[in-house]
Design an enzyme around this catalytic site. Structure first.
Site, PDB file in Angstrom:
ATOM      1  N   TYR A  51       0.825  -1.216   0.000  1.00 28.30           N
ATOM      2  CA  TYR A  51       0.000   0.000   0.000  1.00 28.30           C
ATOM      3  C   TYR A  51       0.859   1.267   0.000  1.00 28.30           C
ATOM      4  CZ  TYR A  51      -3.964  -3.057   0.330  1.00 28.30           C
ATOM      5  OH  TYR A  51      -4.892  -4.025   0.021  1.00 28.30           O
ATOM      6  N   HIS A 106     -14.903   0.652  -0.341  1.00 25.27           N
ATOM      7  CA  HIS A 106     -13.739  -0.204  -0.065  1.00 25.27           C
ATOM      8  C   HIS A 106     -12.620   0.546   0.654  1.00 25.27           C
ATOM      9  CE1 HIS A 106     -14.875  -3.335  -3.408  1.00 25.27           C
ATOM     10  NE2 HIS A 106     -15.637  -3.422  -2.339  1.00 25.27           N
ATOM     11  N   THR A 174     -16.238  -1.327 -13.987  1.00 24.96           N
ATOM     12  CA  THR A 174     -16.034  -2.408 -13.016  1.00 24.96           C
ATOM     13  C   THR A 174     -16.338  -3.746 -13.682  1.00 24.96           C
ATOM     14  OG1 THR A 174     -16.707  -3.335 -10.876  1.00 24.96           O
ATOM     15  CG2 THR A 174     -18.339  -1.979 -12.006  1.00 24.96           C
ATOM     16  N   SER A 175     -15.556  -4.768 -13.307  1.00 24.27           N
ATOM     17  CA  SER A 175     -15.715  -6.072 -13.956  1.00 24.27           C
ATOM     18  C   SER A 175     -16.856  -6.878 -13.348  1.00 24.27           C
ATOM     19  CB  SER A 175     -14.411  -6.867 -13.838  1.00 24.27           C
ATOM     20  OG  SER A 175     -14.103  -7.097 -12.471  1.00 24.27           O
ATOM     21  N   ALA A 218     -13.482   4.986 -20.604  1.00 22.22           N
ATOM     22  CA  ALA A 218     -14.309   5.820 -19.731  1.00 22.22           C
ATOM     23  C   ALA A 218     -14.149   7.302 -20.055  1.00 22.22           C
ATOM     24  CB  ALA A 218     -13.946   5.556 -18.269  1.00 22.22           C
TER      25      ALA A 218
END
Ligand code: OAD
Length: 263
Positions: A51, A106, A174-175, A218
């Site tokens: 991260y 998230h 998004t998948s 997008a």
């Protein structure tokens, strides 16, 4: 009300890697190692390093909101009805672009959380095992404010309410692999919303969910779609087909292609 769900695809043109495309983050890292509580317990340094690298990348000057993020700001400002953006992304590109009504389901990469005192605060530097919580002073209790697999996403009550009340639900970039977000479009459709997908390609296994799809980058298709819905059209009823609530025991019907769906 319009509800928008965004995923990694909306930030791809800003230079943030997606997860499951070729070259995506999960190609080089195992989810179990860097995105689960068990992975953090086994090797916290590895997880913090993962991260830290992503945080550093997000803060580099060339990572900026793109035309898709900006188009959603325009939609929020100009459409004349509430727009809620729910993002699965942990980057801050929506808020940097200017989106106001935003839920990071998230978590957020630029925040830290203390597992002891529950403090959540902005954290833009690297995070180390030796760091003490600025609130309670304990060490070994800080972690990135990220929802890992096996953990409960944030704001689910608010999201559930919004999904039940929106007339238009739009899934962008998004998948549709990760639940509960992957179920939002069906949930909204079940409540009578018109459901639209804007993505690079149709998401797998969701073809029966969307009333409509637009496919491409997008940065191109989102501004074009926003322009379209902000422009008074010949078809004044566009996207207002929703019958708000399903009859008890039955699914909402918003067009002839609806099929009953059990949640
Ligand atoms: P994925 O990587 O699974 O999917 C990205 C989607 O964006 C794919 O459908 C791509 O086709 C599409 N895409 C790629 N480039 C695009 C572009 N330029 N324009 C439009 N679409 C594009 O990412 P998510 O669906 O967001 O969770 O992943 C969901 C969750 O899985 C993430 O939030 C993360 C991950 O594991 C956690 O870490 C908890």
């Amino acid at each position: 009300m319009i509800v928008i769900l965004t995923g990694a695809g909306i930030s791809q043109e800003s230079g943030i890697a997606t997860f499951r495309d070729s070259g995506g983050l999960w190609e080089n890292e195992r989810i179990e190692d860097v995105a689960t509580p068990g992975g953090f317990a086994r090797d916290p340094k590895r997880v913090l390093d993962f991260y830290n690298a992503r945080r550093k990348q997000l803060l580099s000057p060339d990572r900026q909101p793109n035309l898709a993020h900006k188009a959603l700001v325009r939609l929020e400002r100009e459409c004349g009805e509430p727009v809620l953006v729910i993002t699965q992304n942990v980057d801050d590109l929506h808020e940097r672009a200017g989106t106001r009504d935003l839920l990071h389901m998230h978590g957020e990469l630029l925040k830290a959380r203390c597992t002891s005192c529950r403090m959540i605060r902005q954290w833009e530097q690297d995070m180390f095992l030796e760091d003490a919580c600025p609130e309670c002073g304990k060490t070994g209790t800080l972690r990135p404010h990220i929802v890992w697999f096996e953990e409960m996403p944030l704001y689910m009550d608010t999201i559930e309410q919004a999904l039940g009340n929106c007339r238009l639900f739009v899934s962008i970039g998004t998948s549709g692999n990760v639940y509960p977000a992957a179920g939002f479009s069906m949930r909204a459709r079940h409540s009578g919303a018109h459901v639209l997908e804007l993505n690079l390609e149709p998401s797998q296994g969701q073809s029966s969910v969307f009333h409509e799809g637009r496919y491409g980058k997008a940065g191109e298709i989102v501004p074009a779609w926003v322009e379209e819905i902000l422009t008074p059209t010949r078809d004044a009823t566009k996207y207002s087909t929703a019958q708000k609530k399903a009859a008890p025991g039955g699914a909402a019907k918003s067009d002839g292609r609806d099929e009953p769906y059990l949640l």
